[in-house]
Structure formats: structure tokens, C-alpha cells
Motif scaffolding. Sequence first.
Motif, short mmCIF file in Angstrom:
data_model
loop_
_atom_site.label_atom_id
_atom_site.label_comp_id
_atom_site.label_asym_id
_atom_site.label_seq_id
_atom_site.Cartn_x
_atom_site.Cartn_y
_atom_site.Cartn_z
N PHE A 69 2.05 -9.91 3.14
CA PHE A 69 1.20 -8.81 3.63
C PHE A 69 1.26 -7.62 2.66
O PHE A 69 0.23 -7.06 2.28
N LYS A 70 2.47 -7.24 2.27
CA LYS A 70 2.62 -6.06 1.39
C LYS A 70 1.95 -6.27 0.04
O LYS A 70 1.27 -5.39 -0.48
N GLU A 71 2.17 -7.47 -0.54
CA GLU A 71 1.56 -7.79 -1.83
C GLU A 71 0.04 -7.78 -1.74
O GLU A 71 -0.66 -7.29 -2.62
N TRP A 72 -0.43 -8.38 -0.68
CA TRP A 72 -1.88 -8.54 -0.48
C TRP A 72 -2.54 -7.17 -0.30
O TRP A 72 -3.58 -6.87 -0.90
N LEU A 73 -1.93 -6.33 0.53
CA LEU A 73 -2.47 -4.99 0.76
C LEU A 73 -2.42 -4.17 -0.53
O LEU A 73 -3.34 -3.40 -0.81
N GLU A 74 -1.35 -4.34 -1.31
CA GLU A 74 -1.25 -3.60 -2.57
C GLU A 74 -2.37 -4.04 -3.52
O GLU A 74 -2.91 -3.20 -4.27
N GLY A 75 -2.74 -5.31 -3.47
CA GLY A 75 -3.86 -5.79 -4.28
C GLY A 75 -5.19 -5.21 -3.81
O GLY A 75 -6.03 -4.84 -4.62
N LEU A 76 -5.36 -5.11 -2.51
CA LEU A 76 -6.64 -4.63 -1.95
C LEU A 76 -6.78 -3.11 -2.06
O LEU A 76 -7.90 -2.61 -2.19
N ALA A 77 -5.66 -2.41 -2.01
CA ALA A 77 -5.70 -0.93 -2.04
C ALA A 77 -4.42 -0.43 -2.74
O ALA A 77 -3.48 0.00 -2.09
N PRO A 78 -4.42 -0.47 -4.07
CA PRO A 78 -3.20 -0.11 -4.83
C PRO A 78 -2.80 1.35 -4.61
O PRO A 78 -3.66 2.23 -4.51
N HIS A 79 -1.49 1.56 -4.56
CA HIS A 79 -0.98 2.93 -4.41
C HIS A 79 -1.27 3.77 -5.66
O HIS A 79 -1.60 4.95 -5.55
N LYS A 80 -1.11 3.14 -6.84
CA LYS A 80 -1.28 3.85 -8.11
C LYS A 80 -2.43 3.28 -8.90
O LYS A 80 -2.76 2.10 -8.75
N PRO A 81 -3.04 4.03 -9.77
CA PRO A 81 -2.74 5.44 -10.01
C PRO A 81 -3.19 6.31 -8.83
O PRO A 81 -4.22 6.03 -8.21
N ILE A 82 -2.42 7.34 -8.57
CA ILE A 82 -2.73 8.27 -7.48
C ILE A 82 -4.16 8.81 -7.62
O ILE A 82 -4.86 9.02 -6.63
N SER A 83 -4.58 9.00 -8.88
CA SER A 83 -5.91 9.58 -9.16
C SER A 83 -7.04 8.63 -8.77
O SER A 83 -8.21 9.02 -8.83
#
Lengths: 139, 139, 139
Positions: free
Chosen positions: B63-77
Motif C-alpha cells: 500500500f505504501k509503495e503504491w501510494l507513493e507511486g501514485l502521489a509522490p511526497h517529493k519533490p515538495i514543489s
Amino acid sequence: MRVLTEYLWFNTAHREELVKITQRIEELVRKSGIKEGLCLVNAMHITASVFINDNESGLHHDFKEWLEGLAPHKPISRYRHNLTGEDNGDAHLKRTIMGREVVIAITSGKLDLGPWEQIFYGEFDGQRRKRVLVKILGD
Amino acid sequence: MRVLTEYLWFNTAHREELVKITQRIEELVRKSGIKEGLCLVNAMHITASVFINDNESGLHHDFKEWLEGLAPHKPISRYRHNLTGEDNGDAHLKRTIMGREVVIAITSGKLDLGPWEQIFYGEFDGQRRKRVLVKILGD
Amino acid sequence: MRVLTEYLWFNTAHREELVKITQRIEELVRKSGIKEGLCLVNAMHITASVFINDNESGLHHDFKEWLEGLAPHKPISRYRHNLTGEDNGDAHLKRTIMGREVVIAITSGKLDLGPWEQIFYGEFDGQRRKRVLVKILGD
């Protein structure tokens, strides 16, 4: 048990639009006279959404960009649904991500929302008349 | 009609965390004395989620990997929302995927869950105090 | 307050399948005798979904393609969850996108659905027996 049923109409100026409806729902809770209960708010159309998030214009921009990345509007031929003559295949998918409905607790006669929670109507195939259902149940 | 309203507080050690809360909700159902009804459990913050899925650590990693792929935390900008000084644009999107709330049936005084259904609090911008609302209605 | 609780069983022919269940839910609303209330319909398994959208085969094809893009079934090794011996890591994610449940208003003894709203059971790891819960509450 008391019940209130109301329908809210929308006809957005743009194809995609996020419209804050918290106050309209609050007014209906007041009108219902219900002190403790549940409030269901749902889009009655399958290319629109009702969701809860932050009332911040930058975030709304992010939502639109993000949804466009996940389910692009064009090319229209991308979606088999559009063979029916529609061009809204993407809107069905976008609404799926954003959700059809919210259920909100009513406590002491008010919507029991967190500090930043705002209710939105999410339109992804607008410029036509569409409805939202509000059903309030409780005592 | 009987009603129980409770607020659960969370302050996770990490920015992102999935916390099993099934037992806490079951205890509240018992406390309510309600035999037949509905139980609403929702995040009161717009960067957190309440959802139902499997209590399996590999899946939670997925879940965490998948969500990070769909909506990455970085770059913050990446997110216009972060121009407000926040760095949690991604958390608003991740919570949207995972959902704000669940509604669970209460049958014979218990949460009517399937064999693998577990209730989770999903935190995507943690290390601060946040609330979950539990509203139980019925007879 | 009146209550009806029913369980619907599914055993799909294919791994992934979208099954229209609107009529079965309508029959249960009639059976309940409830005129004003709420109807919860939820998957009791964490690799299946209950959702509302259009009954159009092209769109259903689009849903499957889109979900396969967002959470591919293969390679199986893509998901840590599959180290448990399962091959359904993708199904947990697909069901998350499509949603576990819907809550539908009952007005004047009928499901209060919009013109194109149809209720579906979404199976993402089928060919086995699974259940859907229907809980109807109201007066």
C-alpha cells in the motif's frame, strides 16, 4: 426517527469544477431538527462526486492535475465508453477516485466535522443539470 | 434509537503509518449496547484515512509503495498546495485513494465483518495529534 | 426502527468480473418494508468491491484496463503480499480504488438512485465463494 430528504441541483460553468457545499448541508441539518444522526450526501450522477477535503485553491488545482494524469480526458478514443458517442469516459474514472458519497455524523444538531473538513461537489462532466441527494436520519 | 459518539486520538511516531483499530471499535459497539445498527468511523483530518483491508504486513508495505507511486511526497514543489508552507500535498491525495470513512453494519451486537476485514487508521502526515470519529446508531 | 440483514453469495466464473446487483438490492428493500431509511451494501472480502456506476459494457472494459494499469496483476513478485503464497496483491489495490461499500438512501420505499446509477459487485480475485452484506435501516 426523523428524516429529511432534499435534492441540490448543480449546473457548472466549466467541464470540471469543485464546488463547496458545506453551508448548504449545514442549513439542511438545521432544517431537519435532528440532533443526533447520520447525514448521507451523494452525487446522483456517475460522472460527479461528493467528497470531503480542504478548501484550498492550490490543493484543488493539484486534484485536477493529478486526476488528469490518472485518467486523461484526451484522446477521446482512449476509452471504449466513448464509442457510445460520449466523451466522458475519463469523468467516470475521476469520480471513482474522488468517491460518490460521504456519510457525516450529526452531533448536538450540527455536522460533526473536523477543523479543516469541507464538503465538495466534484463535477467532471459539467455544463448540464445534475443532482446531489441529501438524506438526514436520526432523532 | 440509541446513539454513541466517541473520538479516538492518534499521534503516530512516523509520517505514514497504518494502525489497526478493529478492537477499539468493537469495544465501543459493546459499550453502546446497540444490537442492530450502523457504525460510522471516519478520519476528522483530511490527510488521514479510515479503511478496511487485510492485516498483513507485506500488503501494508505494498500500500505504501503504491501510494507513493501514485502521489509522490517529493519533490515538495510538485504540489501547488505546498506553496501555502505545507509539505503534505501528497497526503491529501493518498488519503483520497484510501478513503475518509467506513460504514459497518452491527448485527446481534457485533461488528458484522467478513473473515479478513480489519479496520485501519491510515496516517499520511503524522507526528501530530489527530482524531477519528466513531458514531454508532441503532436499537 | 426496522432492520433487514441479508447476505448475497457470489462465485464468479472469471478472476475479474463486474456483476450488476441493483435488482437484488431493490427486492431486499421491498422485503424490508422500510419506506424511509438507509441501505448499506458492502463487500465482506478485501479483494472485492461494491460500487455504483453506469451499466455500459465499454465502460466496464475501461475500468478493467485502467485498474490493470494502476495495479498490474503481473509480475506476481511485484507485491510483497504475494510472498504469503497469494497471487492477489493487485486485487487488494484494485478494490481500494473501486471502494468497499455504498450507502444508498431509501425514499418512499425505493432505492433513491439517479437515472444512470446501477449497483455493482466488483470481483478482483474470483472463482471462489464470497459474500456481500446488505443492511437496511429505517421506518
